[in-house]
Design a protein around this motif. Structure first.
Motif, PDB file in Angstrom:
ATOM      1  N   CYS A 280       0.802  -1.228   0.000  1.00  8.92           N
ATOM      2  CA  CYS A 280       0.000   0.000   0.000  1.00  8.92           C
ATOM      3  C   CYS A 280       0.832   1.275   0.000  1.00  8.92           C
ATOM      4  CB  CYS A 280      -0.940   0.008   1.203  1.00  8.92           C
ATOM      5  SG  CYS A 280      -0.107  -0.184   2.787  1.00  8.92           S
ATOM      6  N   LEU A 281       2.150   1.186   0.090  1.00  7.18           N
ATOM      7  CA  LEU A 281       2.984   2.374   0.164  1.00  7.18           C
ATOM      8  C   LEU A 281       2.736   3.279  -1.037  1.00  7.18           C
ATOM      9  CD1 LEU A 281       5.219   3.865   1.689  1.00  7.18           C
ATOM     10  CD2 LEU A 281       6.878   2.629   0.281  1.00  7.18           C
ATOM     11  N   GLY A 282       2.365   4.522  -0.757  1.00  2.00           N
ATOM     12  CA  GLY A 282       2.144   5.503  -1.808  1.00  2.00           C
ATOM     13  C   GLY A 282       0.776   5.465  -2.441  1.00  2.00           C
ATOM     14  N   ARG A 283      -0.016   4.435  -2.138  1.00  2.00           N
ATOM     15  CA  ARG A 283      -1.354   4.365  -2.729  1.00  2.00           C
ATOM     16  C   ARG A 283      -2.299   5.318  -2.013  1.00  2.00           C
ATOM     17  NH1 ARG A 283      -3.408  -1.740  -3.363  1.00  2.00           N
ATOM     18  NH2 ARG A 283      -5.239  -0.535  -4.057  1.00  2.00           N
ATOM     19  N   PRO A 284      -3.147   6.019  -2.756  1.00  2.00           N
ATOM     20  CA  PRO A 284      -4.133   6.888  -2.092  1.00  2.00           C
ATOM     21  C   PRO A 284      -5.056   6.060  -1.204  1.00  2.00           C
ATOM     22  CG  PRO A 284      -3.994   7.356  -4.450  1.00  2.00           C
ATOM     23  CD  PRO A 284      -3.237   6.080  -4.227  1.00  2.00           C
ATOM     24  N   CYS A 285      -5.349   6.583  -0.039  1.00  2.00           N
ATOM     25  CA  CYS A 285      -6.174   5.858   0.917  1.00  2.00           C
ATOM     26  C   CYS A 285      -7.147   6.837   1.570  1.00  2.00           C
ATOM     27  CB  CYS A 285      -5.299   5.189   1.977  1.00  2.00           C
ATOM     28  SG  CYS A 285      -6.217   4.255   3.205  1.00  2.00           S
ATOM     29  N   ARG A 286      -8.379   6.370   1.787  1.00  2.00           N
ATOM     30  CA  ARG A 286      -9.409   7.220   2.370  1.00  2.00           C
ATOM     31  C   ARG A 286      -9.415   7.182   3.899  1.00  2.00           C
ATOM     32  NH1 ARG A 286     -12.659   9.628  -0.954  1.00  2.00           N
ATOM     33  NH2 ARG A 286     -14.168  10.028   0.731  1.00  2.00           N
ATOM     34  N   ALA A 287      -8.437   6.472   4.483  1.00  2.00           N
ATOM     35  CA  ALA A 287      -8.297   6.539   5.945  1.00  2.00           C
ATOM     36  C   ALA A 287      -7.989   7.981   6.327  1.00  2.00           C
ATOM     37  CB  ALA A 287      -7.195   5.608   6.418  1.00  2.00           C
TER      38      ALA A 287
ATOM     39  N   SER B 249       2.818   3.620   4.832  1.00  2.00           N
ATOM     40  CA  SER B 249       3.284   2.339   5.351  1.00  2.00           C
ATOM     41  C   SER B 249       3.509   1.351   4.203  1.00  2.00           C
ATOM     42  CB  SER B 249       2.266   1.757   6.337  1.00  2.00           C
ATOM     43  OG  SER B 249       2.706   0.524   6.844  1.00  2.00           O
ATOM     44  N   ARG B 250       4.522   0.493   4.363  1.00  2.00           N
ATOM     45  CA  ARG B 250       4.805  -0.488   3.307  1.00  2.00           C
ATOM     46  C   ARG B 250       3.691  -1.513   3.191  1.00  2.00           C
ATOM     47  NH1 ARG B 250       6.983  -5.469   2.898  1.00  2.00           N
ATOM     48  NH2 ARG B 250       7.379  -5.581   5.137  1.00  2.00           N
ATOM     49  N   ILE B 251       3.160  -1.948   4.326  1.00  2.00           N
ATOM     50  CA  ILE B 251       2.103  -2.955   4.293  1.00  2.00           C
ATOM     51  C   ILE B 251       0.923  -2.492   5.133  1.00  2.00           C
ATOM     52  CG2 ILE B 251       3.674  -4.894   3.956  1.00  2.00           C
ATOM     53  CD1 ILE B 251       3.246  -5.514   6.977  1.00  2.00           C
ATOM     54  N   CYS B 252      -0.221  -3.071   4.866  1.00  2.00           N
ATOM     55  CA  CYS B 252      -1.433  -2.832   5.637  1.00  2.00           C
ATOM     56  C   CYS B 252      -1.884  -4.190   6.162  1.00  2.00           C
ATOM     57  CB  CYS B 252      -2.508  -2.198   4.764  1.00  2.00           C
ATOM     58  SG  CYS B 252      -4.001  -1.756   5.669  1.00  2.00           S
ATOM     59  N   PRO B 253      -1.526  -4.532   7.404  1.00  2.00           N
ATOM     60  CA  PRO B 253      -1.781  -5.880   7.901  1.00  2.00           C
ATOM     61  C   PRO B 253      -3.255  -6.219   8.083  1.00  2.00           C
ATOM     62  CG  PRO B 253      -0.133  -4.733   9.237  1.00  2.00           C
ATOM     63  CD  PRO B 253      -0.786  -3.726   8.367  1.00  2.00           C
ATOM     64  N   CYS B 254      -4.114  -5.233   8.192  1.00  2.00           N
ATOM     65  CA  CYS B 254      -5.524  -5.496   8.494  1.00  2.00           C
ATOM     66  C   CYS B 254      -6.360  -5.523   7.220  1.00  2.00           C
ATOM     67  CB  CYS B 254      -6.066  -4.429   9.446  1.00  2.00           C
ATOM     68  SG  CYS B 254      -7.793  -4.669   9.865  1.00  2.00           S
ATOM     69  N   PRO B 255      -6.926  -6.674   6.859  1.00  2.00           N
ATOM     70  CA  PRO B 255      -7.751  -6.743   5.643  1.00  2.00           C
ATOM     71  C   PRO B 255      -8.934  -5.788   5.671  1.00  2.00           C
ATOM     72  CG  PRO B 255      -7.188  -8.954   6.418  1.00  2.00           C
ATOM     73  CD  PRO B 255      -6.762  -7.986   7.496  1.00  2.00           C
ATOM     74  N   ASP B 256      -9.463  -5.488   6.864  1.00  3.94           N
ATOM     75  CA  ASP B 256     -10.592  -4.560   6.949  1.00  3.94           C
ATOM     76  C   ASP B 256     -10.229  -3.169   6.441  1.00  3.94           C
ATOM     77  OD1 ASP B 256     -12.420  -6.343   7.898  1.00  3.94           O
ATOM     78  OD2 ASP B 256     -12.309  -5.697   9.993  1.00  3.94           O
ATOM     79  N   MET B 257      -8.942  -2.830   6.512  1.00  2.27           N
ATOM     80  CA  MET B 257      -8.517  -1.502   6.095  1.00  2.27           C
ATOM     81  C   MET B 257      -8.302  -1.397   4.591  1.00  2.27           C
ATOM     82  SD  MET B 257      -8.499   0.403   8.755  1.00  2.27           S
ATOM     83  CE  MET B 257      -7.675   1.808   8.036  1.00  2.27           C
ATOM     84  N   TRP B 258      -8.214  -2.529   3.908  1.00  2.00           N
ATOM     85  CA  TRP B 258      -7.940  -2.479   2.474  1.00  2.00           C
ATOM     86  C   TRP B 258      -9.074  -1.801   1.709  1.00  2.00           C
ATOM     87  CZ3 TRP B 258      -6.097  -8.288   1.952  1.00  2.00           C
ATOM     88  CH2 TRP B 258      -4.923  -8.437   2.693  1.00  2.00           C
ATOM     89  N   ARG B 259     -10.268  -1.780   2.311  1.00  2.00           N
ATOM     90  CA  ARG B 259     -11.412  -1.166   1.629  1.00  2.00           C
ATOM     91  C   ARG B 259     -11.184   0.320   1.373  1.00  2.00           C
ATOM     92  NH1 ARG B 259     -16.160  -1.918   5.713  1.00  2.00           N
ATOM     93  NH2 ARG B 259     -14.875  -3.623   6.482  1.00  2.00           N
ATOM     94  N   TYR B 260     -10.275   0.936   2.145  1.00  5.24           N
ATOM     95  CA  TYR B 260     -10.060   2.377   2.015  1.00  5.24           C
ATOM     96  C   TYR B 260      -9.001   2.730   0.973  1.00  5.24           C
ATOM     97  CZ  TYR B 260     -12.725   2.260   6.309  1.00  5.24           C
ATOM     98  OH  TYR B 260     -13.703   2.028   7.238  1.00  5.24           O
ATOM     99  N   LEU B 261      -8.281   1.730   0.474  1.00  2.00           N
ATOM    100  CA  LEU B 261      -7.312   1.988  -0.590  1.00  2.00           C
ATOM    101  C   LEU B 261      -8.041   2.325  -1.880  1.00  2.00           C
ATOM    102  CD1 LEU B 261      -4.798  -0.894   0.177  1.00  2.00           C
ATOM    103  CD2 LEU B 261      -4.379   1.551   0.477  1.00  2.00           C
TER     104      LEU B 261
END
Length: 658
Positions: free
Chosen positions: A595-602, A645-657
């Motif tokens: 996820c590093l550098g990807r836009p995220c709605r968090a 962050s290089r990784i996003c360990p929580c699958p629930d958070m991937w929805r915001y990418l």
């Protein structure tokens, strides 16, 4: 040398104050009718960013509220920093949550809501829907605040909405009039700041802790912000005959020769220092000051002394009893101003009093001053007969919230305890929790802050997890409180019984994510039976969670099949940690979301509230801090930002990418 003090942040415990009130609408509305006979003026509601006692209670919104009340208007004053409900100087002073819930009670009162900050826009709209007129009191250049990092950019979008709603934009400086017109204001009015009604006499004896010298200079006001030029105070220390006293809140400042910091004082006490001085200081610098009309100028005027300011404070250039000087010229300018013979008169003071400013504002709104039945002290407390009822911890009206209704998702990290014995061998936060108290120090304030967030930006979809939420009675009560008007998802080990949660609302707002810990339950059947018991008590049990701890690997499929046969949705969570020299989840062959550098709605649609109340963009430790659940509040982002962050360990958070 530029010195900036450490700000004081106080987190009031509001756990026992305004929690919820079933009849809040009637309680707030009912004072308006009887007040019409005693104070027939148009009701005024002021939404402000400063507390009633900020800088001794001398800020513009508070001063205008007092002036409106003295002129016969019923006044409700609402701020982000006041808590509970009280009658002060003839005004009903309340907090943000109370006002948000009570807005429907204002229907039919035919008043005017005046706001000073763009982030009040949602509440202003709610009050406008009750038939109230809207005025925006523009007191600062918010473009400059955003550019300087003192305010989030979302405020500018909200301000445009606010200007569109307002029938009048009042401005405290000429440059702000120009700004309001650029924003498309329907009407504008220049209304400078004001000061006391009458001059202050010089005390026979100055305050005992005032620094005395041949010339006594005074600064009274805020000590925080990029606009306060600390280098000017340093320059003044070179004059041996000059003694400078600073009145204002601080927590730590370096000792300066011939400068004394006496802390914050009530307005009356602060004016004793001002009236004992020979010259008043406005040591402001920077572009923000070009739109600032300093209130302290009017206080200095009432004390009969001259003001020294920098050229950056444009509204003071050319004003009576003002000397303008560059920072390097200040020592001479202060000495010169103190020697001036001409002094402000009583007429100068009264022409610039807050009562005069209030009349200007009501004239601009087309409201006549009534004054009937209200003396100089404003409206008496007995004219607000339901103020005490508002402060009682009664129930708010509940609202049923579906997942789709939720406007903001929030994860809340609480508590630090768990009643599981023995503890889970795969718990990945046990070590961190062990160093913490069961609950954060400012527990009541954090709960109230999250509740306030729900009223302002909600309903929330709130996930409560960290240790075991049901291991602390205070957390159980907080879940019930927040679940009245928000969707709450509780991650739990189910080691509690229905009587423990008897006070939770049965509206469907609270749902459990149930964790299956084999060493605690012994069998899937016992776990399923407890779920059924909780559901029979009126609380929904949702997904069942199982941690993929390597020793469980062969048995997980069987457990899963048994639960699914019972109609339960199962989710297997990756194990994070080390087992027999291997790091997981890598050893299990489970990939990580890059996820590093990807836009995220968090930070836009999601917020993480840490154990101590710090609000971050997400749960990762290096995530951007957006504020605090209490105190200054939370500044949400207005658009997706790159993930750091290089990784996003929580699958629930991937929805915001994105």
């Amino acid at each position: 040398m530029r010195h900036i003090p450490t700000p004081i942040v106080t987190y009031p415990d509001r756990g026992a104050v305004v929690a919820a009130r079933a009849a809040i609408e009637g309680a707030l509305a009912s004072p308006l009718a009887p007040l019409r006979s005693a104070a027939p003026g148009v009701p005024m509601c002021i939404l402000s960013g400063c507390g009633w006692q900020d800088t001794g209670g001398a800020q513009r919104p508070v001063a205008l509220a007092r002036a409106f009340a003295a002129a016969g208007h019923p006044v409700i004053y609402c701020s982000k920093l006041d808590h509970g409900v009280a009658v002060r100087d003839g005004c009903l002073v309340t907090d943000r949550m109370t006002m948000a819930a009570a807005a429907p009670a204002l229907r039919g009162a035919g008043g005017v809501v005046i706001t000073t900050l763009p982030d009040w826009t949602p509440l202003v709209q709610r009050i406008q829907e009750q038939g109230w007129r809207v005025a925006y009191d523009l007191i600062d250049d918010w473009d400059g605040f955003v550019a300087g990092g003192d305010l989030g950019s979302a405020a500018l979008r909200q301000e445009r909405e606010l200007v569109a709603m307002a029938e009048l934009v009042t401005c405290s400086a000429p440059r702000l009039v120009e700004r309001a017109q650029r924003l498309g204001a329907k009407r504008t009015a220049l209304i400078y700041n004001g000061g006391p009604e009458d001059p202050f006499e010089r005390p026979e004896c100055p305050p005992c802790d005032m620094l005395l010298g041949s010339t006594q200079a005074i600064y009274s006001g805020y000590l925080y912000g990029s606009w306060f030029d600390w280098s000017i105070l340093w320059r003044l220390t070179g004059r041996r005959r000059l003694a400078t006293t600073v009145v204002g809140r601080y927590s730590r400042v370096d000792a300066l020769p011939r400068v004394r910091f006496v802390g914050e004082r009530s307005y009356a006490d602060a004016m004793r220092y001002v009236a004992s001085a020979d010259v008043g200081l406005v040591p402001f610098a920077g572009s923000l000051c070009r739109s600032v009309d300093p209130i302290k100028y009017y206080d200095y005027l009432a004390a009969g002394i001259w003001t020294v300011a920098t050229p950056d404070v444009k509204p003071l250039i050319g004003r009576p009893f003002v000397v303008t000087a560059r920072p390097d010229e200040w020592p001479d300018a202060v000495a010169s101003a103190a020697r001036r013979k001409a002094r402000p008169t009583a007429d100068d003071v009264r022409a610039n009093a807050w009562s005069a400013r209030a009349r200007q504002m009501t004239d601009a709104l087309g409201i006549s001053e009534s004054g009937a039945g209200a003396g100089a002290e404003g409206l008496p407390p007995e004219r607000w007969p339901h103020a005490a009822a508002l402060a009682a911890p009664e129930a708010w009206p509940e609202r049923q919230v579906s997942e789709a209704d939720a406007r903001l998702r929030v994860t809340w990290e609480v508590p630090a305890t768990c009643q599981m014995a023995p503890a889970c061998p795969y718990c990945n936060n046990a070590a961190g929790r062990a160093a913490l108290p069961a609950l954060p120090e400012n527990w009541g304030g954090i709960v109230a802050g999250i509740e306030q967030l729900g009223e302002e930006r909600g309903p929330l979809y709130l996930s409560v997890c960290y240790g075991e939420p049901t291991s602390q009675p205070d957390v159980i009560r907080a879940i019930g409180r927040l679940g009245r008007r928000n969707k709450v998802d509780v991650s739990t080990n189910l080691l509690f019984r229905p009587p423990d949660i008897a006070e939770w609302p049965r509206s469907g707002n609270i749902r459990l994510a149930t964790s299956f810990h084999p060493h605690a339950w012994g069998s899937v059947g016992a776990f399923v039976a407890r779920r059924r018991e909780i559901e029979a008590a009126g609380i929904e049990c949702g997904v069942a969670l199982i941690v993929a701890w390597p020793p469980y690997a062969e048995r997980i499929p069987g457990w899963r099949a048994e639960m699914e046969a019972a109609g339960i949705t199962v989710e297997v969570l990756p194990f994070w940690g080390r087992w027999r020299g291997k790091s997981y989840p890598e050893a299990a062959g489970e990939g990580e979301e890059s996820c590093l550098g990807r836009p995220c709605r968090a930070g836009v649609d999601y917020l993480f509230v840490a154990f101590d109340g710090t609000a971050r963009r997400c749960y990762l430790p290096d995530a951007e801090v957006l504020g605090h659940a209490i105190g200054a509040g939370v500044r949400m982002l207005d658009k997706p930002q790159p993930c750091v962050s290089r990784i996003c360990p929580c699958p629930d958070m991937w929805r915001y990418l994105v």
